[in-house]
Design a protein around this motif. Structure first.
Motif, mmCIF file in Angstrom:
data_model
loop_
_atom_site.group_PDB
_atom_site.id
_atom_site.type_symbol
_atom_site.label_atom_id
_atom_site.label_comp_id
_atom_site.label_asym_id
_atom_site.label_seq_id
_atom_site.Cartn_x
_atom_site.Cartn_y
_atom_site.Cartn_z
ATOM 1 N N ASP A 84 -13.513 18.025 4.069
ATOM 2 C CA ASP A 84 -12.974 19.034 4.753
ATOM 3 C C ASP A 84 -12.721 18.991 6.288
ATOM 4 O OD1 ASP A 84 -13.812 20.745 2.611
ATOM 5 O OD2 ASP A 84 -15.636 21.252 2.915
ATOM 6 N N ALA A 133 -22.906 36.156 2.552
ATOM 7 C CA ALA A 133 -21.996 34.483 1.673
ATOM 8 C C ALA A 133 -20.713 35.083 2.533
ATOM 9 C CB ALA A 133 -21.551 34.827 -0.085
ATOM 10 N N ALA A 134 -19.918 35.287 3.573
ATOM 11 C CA ALA A 134 -19.372 35.664 3.887
ATOM 12 C C ALA A 134 -19.678 35.198 5.454
ATOM 13 C CB ALA A 134 -18.638 37.410 4.072
ATOM 14 N N GLN A 135 -20.996 35.315 5.801
ATOM 15 C CA GLN A 135 -21.226 35.214 7.391
ATOM 16 C C GLN A 135 -20.675 33.201 6.701
ATOM 17 O OE1 GLN A 135 -25.443 35.223 8.252
ATOM 18 N NE2 GLN A 135 -24.702 35.567 10.299
ATOM 19 N N GLU A 136 -21.702 32.668 6.452
ATOM 20 C CA GLU A 136 -21.753 31.280 5.538
ATOM 21 C C GLU A 136 -20.412 30.869 5.795
ATOM 22 O OE1 GLU A 136 -24.772 29.006 6.058
ATOM 23 O OE2 GLU A 136 -25.788 31.099 6.330
ATOM 24 N N ARG A 137 -19.053 31.080 5.108
ATOM 25 C CA ARG A 137 -17.658 30.654 4.821
ATOM 26 C C ARG A 137 -17.395 30.798 6.865
ATOM 27 N NH1 ARG A 137 -18.260 33.457 0.018
ATOM 28 N NH2 ARG A 137 -17.029 35.111 1.196
ATOM 29 N N ARG A 138 -17.400 31.809 6.822
ATOM 30 C CA ARG A 138 -17.208 32.068 8.515
ATOM 31 C C ARG A 138 -17.732 30.820 9.009
ATOM 32 N NH1 ARG A 138 -17.848 36.974 8.709
ATOM 33 N NH2 ARG A 138 -19.653 36.733 10.266
ATOM 34 N N TYR A 140 -19.537 27.843 8.953
ATOM 35 C CA TYR A 140 -18.701 26.440 7.950
ATOM 36 C C TYR A 140 -17.002 26.549 8.600
ATOM 37 C CZ TYR A 140 -17.630 22.797 5.399
ATOM 38 O OH TYR A 140 -17.436 21.721 4.835
ATOM 39 N N ALA A 141 -16.515 27.552 8.300
ATOM 40 C CA ALA A 141 -14.361 27.263 8.520
ATOM 41 C C ALA A 141 -14.930 26.646 10.088
ATOM 42 C CB ALA A 141 -14.309 28.400 8.529
ATOM 43 N N THR A 144 -16.084 23.838 10.845
ATOM 44 C CA THR A 144 -15.281 22.581 10.695
ATOM 45 C C THR A 144 -14.366 22.139 11.215
ATOM 46 O OG1 THR A 144 -16.027 23.084 7.961
ATOM 47 C CG2 THR A 144 -14.150 21.530 8.674
#
Length: 165
Positions: A84, A133-138, A140-141, A144
């Protein structure tokens, strides 16, 4: 009755940190040569349970299995994270301002530290369940992206100073 071997689907749904080795139900005296079990899951009812019995060293075999599964899963997660970061690095380099990635100016470092501070604060704020889940994805992005920038700066240092690792 012997428990069936777990399927990959069962294994992937159980938190790897919960994997452990315990004496099997038929080995209450914890005899080293008696049956031992690999277990996983929380609470009294394991999500995963299988016994190691027909071997000279069942406890060591069970411990080896737990360590091997945890190491393999860790390597898979690490590899995925690095993939990633590499993908994000390439995306950033393709951007018109991508050449600036290799410049480690004071402003860039300050901006990166500020972004990291915001992420740290957000990571410790528990979002409502539907938004987690949206917080974790944000998060993580953004992590990254920060990692991709850091890798680019490391590359620049290598290029400028010929650092060998």
């Amino acid at each position: 009755m012997q428990a069936p071997m777990p399927t990959p689907e069962q294994i992937s749904t159980v938190d790897l940190a919960s994997w452990t080795v315990v004496p099997s139900q038929s080995n209450p005296d914890k005899d080293e040569r008696g049956p031992w079990a690999v277990t996983a899951g929380d609470g009294e009812q394991y999500s995963l349970y299988f016994e190691i019995a027909d071997t000279a060293y069942p406890r060591q075999v069970a411990e080896f299995i737990v360590e091997a599964v945890q190491a393999h899963a860790t390597q898979l997660r690490l590899s995925s994270a690095f993939d990633d970061v590499l993908h994000e690095r390439e995306r950033l380099r393709a951007h018109p301002a991508g050449a600036d990635l290799y410049e480690l100016g004071r402003g860039r470092v300050v901006a990166m530290m500020a972004q990291l501070g915001k992420l740290a604060a957000e990571a410790y704020e528990t979002a409502p369940a539907p938004e987690r889940a949206a917080q974790e994805r944000r998060i993580y992005a953004e992590v990254t992206q920060l990692a991709a920038q850091a890798v680019s700066w490391m590359e620049a240092i290598h290029a400028r100073y010929g650092i060998d690792t």
